[in-house]
Structure formats: C-alpha cells, structure tokens
Design an enzyme around this catalytic site. Structure first.
Site, PDB file in Angstrom:
ATOM      1  N   ASP A  50      -0.297   8.827  -9.931  1.00 27.60           N
ATOM      2  CA  ASP A  50       0.052   7.533 -10.171  1.00 27.60           C
ATOM      3  C   ASP A  50       0.679   7.040 -11.572  1.00 27.60           C
ATOM      4  O   ASP A  50      -0.013   7.667 -12.225  1.00 27.60           O
ATOM      5  CB  ASP A  50      -0.758   6.767  -9.555  1.00 27.60           C
ATOM      6  CG  ASP A  50      -0.762   5.152  -9.541  1.00 27.60           C
ATOM      7  OD1 ASP A  50       0.270   4.719  -9.370  1.00 27.60           O
ATOM      8  OD2 ASP A  50      -1.430   4.351 -10.367  1.00 27.60           O
ATOM      9  N   ASP A  68       1.367   3.545 -13.130  1.00 23.42           N
ATOM     10  CA  ASP A  68       0.775   2.448 -13.979  1.00 23.42           C
ATOM     11  C   ASP A  68      -0.741   2.513 -13.648  1.00 23.42           C
ATOM     12  O   ASP A  68      -1.591   2.456 -12.740  1.00 23.42           O
ATOM     13  CB  ASP A  68       1.130   0.959 -13.175  1.00 23.42           C
ATOM     14  CG  ASP A  68       2.575   0.791 -12.878  1.00 23.42           C
ATOM     15  OD1 ASP A  68       2.826  -0.282 -13.627  1.00 23.42           O
ATOM     16  OD2 ASP A  68       3.179   1.245 -12.214  1.00 23.42           O
TER      17      ASP A  68
HETATM   18  C1  G6P Z   1       2.416  -0.410  -9.174  1.00 25.28           C
HETATM   19  C2  G6P Z   1       1.340  -1.423  -9.705  1.00 25.28           C
HETATM   20  C3  G6P Z   1       1.282  -2.508  -8.723  1.00 25.28           C
HETATM   21  C4  G6P Z   1       2.810  -3.048  -8.695  1.00 25.28           C
HETATM   22  C5  G6P Z   1       3.660  -2.060  -8.004  1.00 25.28           C
HETATM   23  C6  G6P Z   1       5.163  -2.555  -7.935  1.00 25.28           C
HETATM   24  O1  G6P Z   1       1.844   0.325  -7.882  1.00 25.28           O
HETATM   25  O2  G6P Z   1       0.146  -0.870  -9.841  1.00 25.28           O
HETATM   26  O3  G6P Z   1       0.608  -3.528  -9.444  1.00 25.28           O
HETATM   27  O4  G6P Z   1       2.835  -4.269  -7.967  1.00 25.28           O
HETATM   28  O5  G6P Z   1       3.547  -0.805  -8.868  1.00 25.28           O
HETATM   29  O6  G6P Z   1       5.744  -2.551  -9.223  1.00 25.28           O
HETATM   30  P1  G6P Z   1       7.239  -3.122  -9.285  1.00 25.28           P
HETATM   31  O7  G6P Z   1       7.421  -2.631 -10.730  1.00 25.28           O
HETATM   32  O8  G6P Z   1       8.082  -2.462  -8.396  1.00 25.28           O
HETATM   33  O9  G6P Z   1       7.088  -4.571  -9.270  1.00 25.28           O
HETATM   34 MG    MG Z   2      -1.999   2.439 -10.731  1.00 30.86          MG
END
Ligand code: G6P
Ligand code: MG
Length: 220
Positions: free
Chosen positions: A13, A15
């Site tokens: 993953d 983030d």
């Molecule tokens: C990751 C983060 C989430 C976020 C998602 C979508 O999984 O952990 O917190 O909402 O990505 O991100 P984006 O950049 O597409 O808004």
């Molecule tokens: Mg994450």
C-alpha cells in the site's frame, strides 16, 4: 543457487506505508469538514485509510446534520479536497522518502522479490513520481484501475495479476483496516502497520516498516 524467499512478490500500500501523505489527506479533509460543520478528528480520519475519495466523503458525512447534499455538491466537495491535497503533494520531493522505506525497497529488490503498489489512490503515480521511486516497481495498481476500493480485494488481485503471481505467493503490506481486510478477502498474507494490526487475520504485526526485512528473511 539463490536463497529461497518466503514470498515471490510484495504488494505495498502507498499512503501510510511507503510515505506519509496520510497527514495531507487529514489536512485537506479537515477544510471540507469545517465548511460542513462536521466533527472531524484523527479517529474519523483513520476510518478513511484505504477507502476511495467518494466513500471517504460519505464516511465523513455520517456525522453531518445539515441540509441534504446533492450528488453534484458531493462531487464538488471531493474535487475541492483533491485540489487542496494535490497542492500539498506538489511540495513533495525525493527527500520525503524515508531512509527506512528506501532500505526496505532495496532489500526486496536485492533479493529478487517482485514489487508492486496496490493503492486505492488516484494520485498514486503522482506521489511515486514526486518521491522518485516509480521505476522501482514492477507493477502499479491504483484507484484509476479499479471499480471497488478496499476492503474489496480488487486492487491487490490486479497487482498480483500484473506481477504474474498467485495471491498465495505475495505478501501485502498495509496500514489500514480496510486494506488488511482486502488482503484477507483476496487470499493474501498480510503484514500490518498501525491500525491494520487491529484486524485478526494480519499474519505479521509490524511495529515499523523496517521490520519487514525480518519477515522476508530466507527460509532455511
Ligand atoms: C488511499 C488513502 C485514502 C484515500 C484513498 C483515495 O487509500 O489511504 O485515505 O482516500 O487513497 O485517494 P485519492 O488520492 O484518490 O483521493
Ligand atoms: Mg494506507
């Protein structure tokens, strides 16, 4: 003959695992929550980890008591959040890649294990480019390629397919509960960080990303 490693592929993953964009998500959502007079704190933010942008907004709106919002308005709010978030991403540079993450990537690569990204984010490629590690990965599966975000296993299954490996030969590394659930649903072993370790099925509960090296050590 080389050593036999426990896994042939690692799906990271992004983030909260390889980089710390999670605080930027927090700041950008805070602005939207303030605007809607909705309570928002770290605990609510943790529920958004691994969850798509629109689903994140819906989760924030669970505490909302104002006038009903149209779908158009919701899209507007999510777009505004994303613009704010992307502004913060533009300030990122290779210096935002931690030594710890870099060491783990080096270790995995040195041992001939394939590497993929499995992220719900539509900004994953931008982040990887900013911190200068796009080319280190054999596959990148992200929010642009899927219709169901975590806890659905779609993004991990896609990453494994791109690596040409079955889930049983891949390890997923996650910081989100939704991500750990997705790994389990897809038939992957999971190494957890932070909140992901609340999920019972997480096989390796790591205290820090650097501990992954011990998990990956060759079988004897
Ligand atoms: C990751 C983060 C989430 C976020 C998602 C979508 O999984 O952990 O917190 O909402 O990505 O991100 P984006 O950049 O597409 O808004
Ligand atoms: Mg994450």
């Amino acid at each position: 003959m080389g050593l036999i490693m426990k896994y042939k592929g690692i799906i990271f993953d992004l983030d909260g695992v390889l980089c710390h964009t999670d605080r930027f998500h927090y700041e950008a959502w805070s602005i939207i929550a303030d605007k809607l007079h909705v309570h928002f704190d770290e605990q609510v933010n943790n529920l958004l980890r691994g969850v798509s942008r629109m689903e994140s907004l819906d989760r924030i709106l669970r505490n909302y008591t104002g006038e009903p919002l149209s779908d158009e308005r919701k899209i507007e709010l999510a777009t505004e959040k994303n613009e704010n978030y992307r502004e913060k991403l533009m300030d990122m540079s290779p210096s935002d890649l931690s030594k710890e993450a870099e060491n783990v990537i080096d270790y995995v690569q040195k041992n001939g294990i394939k590497m993929a990204i499995g992220s719900s984010s539509k900004n994953a490629k931008l982040i990887l480019d900013r911190i200068g590690i796009t080319d280190r990965f054999d596959a990148i599966a992200d929010g642009n390629h899927i219709t169901h975000s975590k806890p659905d296993p779609e993004v991990f299954l896609l990453a494994a397919e791109m690596l040409k490996l079955p889930p049983s030969e891949c390890l997923v590394v996650e910081d989100a509960e939704a991500g750990a659930e997705a790994a389990e649903a897809g038939g992957f072993d999971c190494a957890g960080l932070g909140d992901a370790n609340n999920v019972e099925t997480v096989k390796y509960k790591l205290a820090a990303l650097g501990d992954l090296v011990d998990v990956l050590s060759p079988e004897v």
